[in-house]
Design a protein around this motif. Structure first.
Motif, PDB file in Angstrom:
ATOM      1  N   THR A 174    -168.664  16.109 -13.098  1.00 33.34           N
ATOM      2  CA  THR A 174    -170.168  16.609 -13.223  1.00 33.34           C
ATOM      3  C   THR A 174    -170.740  16.891 -11.832  1.00 33.34           C
ATOM      4  N   ARG A 175    -171.601  17.653 -11.629  1.00 36.74           N
ATOM      5  CA  ARG A 175    -172.264  18.005 -10.192  1.00 36.74           C
ATOM      6  C   ARG A 175    -173.524  17.102 -10.143  1.00 36.74           C
ATOM      7  N   LEU A 176    -173.707  16.591  -9.075  1.00 34.42           N
ATOM      8  CA  LEU A 176    -174.941  15.712  -8.587  1.00 34.42           C
ATOM      9  C   LEU A 176    -175.282  16.828  -7.287  1.00 34.42           C
ATOM     10  N   ASP A 177    -176.701  16.543  -6.986  1.00 30.03           N
ATOM     11  CA  ASP A 177    -177.197  17.034  -5.552  1.00 30.03           C
ATOM     12  C   ASP A 177    -177.550  15.799  -4.772  1.00 30.03           C
ATOM     13  N   LEU A 178    -176.926  15.371  -3.792  1.00 32.41           N
ATOM     14  CA  LEU A 178    -177.152  14.240  -3.007  1.00 32.41           C
ATOM     15  C   LEU A 178    -177.915  14.895  -1.555  1.00 32.41           C
ATOM     16  N   PHE A 179    -179.015  14.585  -1.432  1.00 34.79           N
ATOM     17  CA  PHE A 179    -179.593  15.013  -0.076  1.00 34.79           C
ATOM     18  C   PHE A 179    -179.365  16.472   0.070  1.00 34.79           C
ATOM     19  N   GLY A 180    -179.404  17.296  -0.899  1.00 30.28           N
ATOM     20  CA  GLY A 180    -179.254  18.538  -0.700  1.00 30.28           C
ATOM     21  C   GLY A 180    -177.844  19.020  -0.693  1.00 30.28           C
ATOM     22  N   ASN A 181    -176.883  18.047  -0.809  1.00 25.20           N
ATOM     23  CA  ASN A 181    -175.274  18.621  -0.661  1.00 25.20           C
ATOM     24  C   ASN A 181    -174.967  18.590  -2.010  1.00 25.20           C
ATOM     25  N   PRO A 182    -173.875  19.171  -2.424  1.00 26.14           N
ATOM     26  CA  PRO A 182    -173.224  19.104  -3.849  1.00 26.14           C
ATOM     27  C   PRO A 182    -172.381  18.158  -3.856  1.00 26.14           C
ATOM     28  N   VAL A 183    -172.392  17.228  -4.708  1.00 25.42           N
ATOM     29  CA  VAL A 183    -171.430  16.251  -4.851  1.00 25.42           C
ATOM     30  C   VAL A 183    -170.832  16.200  -6.312  1.00 25.42           C
ATOM     31  N   TRP A 184    -169.484  15.792  -6.488  1.00 24.88           N
ATOM     32  CA  TRP A 184    -168.896  15.935  -7.742  1.00 24.88           C
ATOM     33  C   TRP A 184    -168.660  14.640  -8.180  1.00 24.88           C
ATOM     34  N   LEU A 185    -168.988  14.222  -9.288  1.00 18.88           N
ATOM     35  CA  LEU A 185    -168.944  12.817  -9.811  1.00 18.88           C
ATOM     36  C   LEU A 185    -167.951  12.808 -11.033  1.00 18.88           C
ATOM     37  N   VAL A 186    -166.763  11.930 -10.567  1.00 18.60           N
ATOM     38  CA  VAL A 186    -165.521  11.840 -11.450  1.00 18.60           C
ATOM     39  C   VAL A 186    -165.710  10.385 -12.240  1.00 18.60           C
ATOM     40  N   THR A 187    -165.677  10.372 -13.508  1.00 18.66           N
ATOM     41  CA  THR A 187    -165.974   9.213 -14.517  1.00 18.66           C
ATOM     42  C   THR A 187    -164.954   8.818 -15.189  1.00 18.66           C
ATOM     43  N   ARG A 188    -163.939   9.681 -15.420  1.00 11.68           N
ATOM     44  CA  ARG A 188    -162.923   9.145 -16.567  1.00 11.68           C
ATOM     45  C   ARG A 188    -161.852   8.484 -15.723  1.00 11.68           C
ATOM     46  N   HIS A 189    -161.232   7.560 -16.505  1.00 13.68           N
ATOM     47  CA  HIS A 189    -160.292   6.531 -16.068  1.00 13.68           C
ATOM     48  C   HIS A 189    -159.089   7.400 -15.401  1.00 13.68           C
ATOM     49  N   ALA A 190    -158.450   8.214 -16.145  1.00 16.21           N
ATOM     50  CA  ALA A 190    -157.336   8.964 -15.806  1.00 16.21           C
ATOM     51  C   ALA A 190    -157.729   9.843 -14.434  1.00 16.21           C
ATOM     52  N   ASP A 191    -158.886  10.534 -14.421  1.00 14.59           N
ATOM     53  CA  ASP A 191    -159.196  11.422 -13.163  1.00 14.59           C
ATOM     54  C   ASP A 191    -159.388  10.702 -12.215  1.00 14.59           C
ATOM     55  N   VAL A 192    -160.082   9.525 -12.333  1.00 14.84           N
ATOM     56  CA  VAL A 192    -160.399   8.676 -11.244  1.00 14.84           C
ATOM     57  C   VAL A 192    -159.031   8.353 -10.649  1.00 14.84           C
ATOM     58  N   ARG A 193    -158.096   7.786 -11.411  1.00 13.70           N
ATOM     59  CA  ARG A 193    -156.912   7.260 -10.841  1.00 13.70           C
ATOM     60  C   ARG A 193    -156.142   8.575  -9.988  1.00 13.70           C
ATOM     61  N   ALA A 194    -156.262   9.712 -10.533  1.00 14.18           N
ATOM     62  CA  ALA A 194    -155.536  10.815  -9.882  1.00 14.18           C
ATOM     63  C   ALA A 194    -156.197  11.156  -8.623  1.00 14.18           C
ATOM     64  N   VAL A 195    -157.453  11.242  -8.390  1.00 16.77           N
ATOM     65  CA  VAL A 195    -158.198  11.315  -7.195  1.00 16.77           C
ATOM     66  C   VAL A 195    -157.791  10.318  -6.232  1.00 16.77           C
ATOM     67  N   LEU A 196    -157.905   9.137  -6.555  1.00 13.85           N
ATOM     68  CA  LEU A 196    -157.684   8.118  -5.642  1.00 13.85           C
ATOM     69  C   LEU A 196    -156.200   8.157  -5.172  1.00 13.85           C
ATOM     70  N   ALA A 197    -155.270   8.451  -6.009  1.00 16.44           N
ATOM     71  CA  ALA A 197    -153.675   8.495  -5.711  1.00 16.44           C
ATOM     72  C   ALA A 197    -153.519   9.741  -4.801  1.00 16.44           C
ATOM     73  N   ASP A 198    -154.210  10.967  -4.837  1.00 16.95           N
ATOM     74  CA  ASP A 198    -153.937  12.051  -4.286  1.00 16.95           C
ATOM     75  C   ASP A 198    -154.445  12.219  -2.966  1.00 16.95           C
ATOM     76  N   THR A 199    -153.840  11.884  -1.924  1.00 16.30           N
ATOM     77  CA  THR A 199    -154.369  11.874  -0.605  1.00 16.30           C
ATOM     78  C   THR A 199    -153.935  13.411   0.084  1.00 16.30           C
ATOM     79  N   ALA A 200    -153.084  14.048  -0.422  1.00 20.68           N
ATOM     80  CA  ALA A 200    -152.684  15.369  -0.180  1.00 20.68           C
ATOM     81  C   ALA A 200    -153.989  16.341  -0.370  1.00 20.68           C
ATOM     82  N   THR A 201    -154.764  15.930  -1.675  1.00 19.57           N
ATOM     83  CA  THR A 201    -155.790  16.793  -1.760  1.00 19.57           C
ATOM     84  C   THR A 201    -157.156  16.660  -1.283  1.00 19.57           C
ATOM     85  N   PHE A 202    -157.370  15.203  -1.448  1.00 21.67           N
ATOM     86  CA  PHE A 202    -158.546  14.537  -1.153  1.00 21.67           C
ATOM     87  C   PHE A 202    -158.496  13.608   0.091  1.00 21.67           C
TER      88      PHE A 202
END
Length: 373
Positions: A11-39
Motif C-alpha cells: 500500500t502507498r503512503l506519503d512520507l514528507f511528500g515522498n511516495p513510500v510503499w508499505l509491505v505488511t504480509r509475511h511472505a512479501d516482507v521476507r521476499a523483499v528482505l531477501a532480494d538484494t538484487a532488486t532492493f
C-alpha cells in the motif's frame, strides 16, 4: 498494520511528500528482505529523500545502510564475536550485570521505574562490556541513540543522530588505536586496523551500540509489562530453560519491537506482489505487521508462550538479519526469569493506568514502567 495488510500486499503512503510503499504480509516482507538484487540498502539512495538533494550528513556507516560487497566485508569482521560459542561465553558477564541491577533495584525499593532501573542499563552495560568500554570513555549509549529511530520528525532525523554519534565514536576509535585494550573494539583495531579507517570503525561501533541497546531495552520493558499483566504467562518463565527459550521467541514475535526494517530502495522499475514500483522509490517492510499475518500462521494476535517456535521476522531476514540476535536472546533469557525470581511479588504500580508508550519512535517501547514489590 492489520488494516493495511488486508487492504493489499503493498500500500502507498506519503512520507514528507515522498511516495513510500508499505509491505505488511509475511511472505512479501521476507521476499523483499531477501532480494538484494532488486532492493538496495545503499546510503547514497537516501539523497533522494531530501528536497534539496543535499543531506549535509556524514555517511552513518555500520551494516544497515550497506550493500554487498561492503556489507559482506564489514559483517565478516564482526561475525566471530557473535557465533554461538562466543555469545555463550558472555553468559557469566550478562548474569553479573543482571544481578547487579537487581541488587540496585532491591536496595532502592520497594518500588522503581523498571525502564530506567533495569531495562535500559542492562543492555547498555552488556554491550559496553562486549566492546571493552570503560567509564573513562564517557560513552553514553542512550544519548548516542537519541533520535535514531524517530521518523516522525523527518525521514533523515536518524541520520542526523548518527552523524553526531560518529563524532564521539571517531574520537574513541582514535584513542583505542593509540592504546589498544581488551574487548571487541580493541580486537577490531588489532586485526583490521591497517585496512579499516577510523570513520568505518566508528560506524561499526555505532551500529553495535545502538542496535545492541535500544531494541533489547525495549524488549525487556515491554516483556515485563506483558508478564506483569498475565501471571500465567509469567509462570511459563519459571518452568526451566526450554520453556524460557520458547517464551522469549513468542515475546519477540508478538512484540516485534523494531516496527520496520531498514528502508529499501528499488534499484530500477519493478513489480512487487502485483504493485508497480518505480526505481528509486522507498519500500518499508513492516516486521510487526508480517509477524501477525494470519496467512502465515493461525491466531497470531494472541500471545501464546507455549506456542511452537515460529520463524518470526523480529530480527529481520536475509543478509541484514540482526547480527546481534544471539546476544539479545541470551540477555532476554537471563534477565526476564531473574527479574521474576528476585521479586516474586512484582506488580505494576498502577495496574489500571495507561503505560507510557513511546510516541515518536519506530522502535516500539516504553518511556517508563513504574512497579512495586
Amino acid at each position: 498494520m492489520a488494516r493495511h495488510r488486508e487492504a493489499g500486499p503493498v500500500t502507498r503512503l506519503d512520507l514528507f511528500g515522498n511516495p513510500v510503499w508499505l509491505v505488511t504480509r509475511h511472505a512479501d516482507v521476507r521476499a523483499v528482505l531477501a532480494d538484494t538484487a532488486t532492493f538496495s540498502n545503499d546510503f547514497a539512495h537516501l539523497a533522494a529523500a531530501d528536497e534539496d538533494g543535499d543531506l549535509g550528513l556524514a555517511d552513518p556507516g555500520g551494516l544497515g545502510f550497506r550493500d554487498p560487497p561492503d556489507h559482506t566485508r564489514l559483517r565478516r569482521m564482526l561475525a566471530p564475536a557473535f557465533t554461538a560459542r562466543s555469545v555463550a561465553a558472555l553468559a557469566p558477564a550478562v548474569r553479573r550485570v543482571v544481578e547487579a541491577r537487581l541488587d540496585a533495584l532491591e536496595a532502592a525499593g520497594p518500588g522503581a521505574d523498571l525502564v530506567a532501573g533495569f531495562a535500559e542499563p542492562v543492555p547498555a552495560l552488556v554491550i559496553g562490556e562486549l566492546l571493552g568500554l570503560t567509564p573513562e570513555d564517557g560513552v553514553d549509549v542512550a544519548a548516542l541513540a537519541a533520535g535514531r529511530f524517530d521518523l516522525l520528525q523527518s525521514v533523515v532525523a536518524p541520520l542526523d543522530s548518527a552523524a553526531r554519534s560518529l563524532v564521539v565514536l571517531g574520537e574513541l576509535v582514535a584513542r583505542v588505536r593509540q592504546q589498544p585494550r581488551p574487548g571487541l573494539l580493541g580486537d577490531l583495531v588489532r586485526e583490521h586496523g591497517d585496512t579499516v579507517g577510523d570513520a568505518e570503525l566508528a560506524g561499526l561501533v555505532d551500529g553495535l551500540l545502538v542496535g545492541g541497546h535500544e531494541t533489547t531495552a525495549s524488549m525487556l520493558a515491554l516483556s515485563s509489562l506483558v508478564l506483569l499483566r498475565d501471571p500465567a504467562a509469567a509462570d511459563r518463565l519459571r518452568q526451566g530453560p526450554e520453556a524460557v527459550q520458547r517464551a522469549v521467541e513468542e515475546l519477540l514475535r508478538h512484540l516485534s519491537v523494531v516496527q520496520v526494517a531498514f528502508p529499501r530502495f528499488a534499484r530500477a522499475d519493478t513489480v512487487l506482489a502485483g504493485q508497480p514500483i518505480a526505481g528509486g522509490e522507498l519500500v518499508l517492510c513492516s516486521l510487526a505487521g508480517a509477524d501477525r499475518d494470519p496467512r502465515w500462521a493461525a491466531d497470531l494476535e494472541t500471545l501464546d508462550l507455549g506456542r511452537p517456535v515460529l520463524q518470526h521476522l523480529a530480527f529481520g531476514h536475509g543478509i541484514h538479519h540482526c547480527l546481534g540476535a544471539p546476544l539479545a536472546r541470551l540477555e532476554l533469557q537471563i534477565a526476564l526469569p531473574a527479574l521474576l525470581d528476585r521479586f516474586p511479588g512484582l506488580a505494576l504500580a498502577d495496574p489500571a493506568g495507561r503505560p507510557a508508550f513511546r510516541q515518536r519512535s519506530i522502535v516500539f517501547g516504553l518511556e517508563s514502567l513504574p512497579v512495586r514489590w
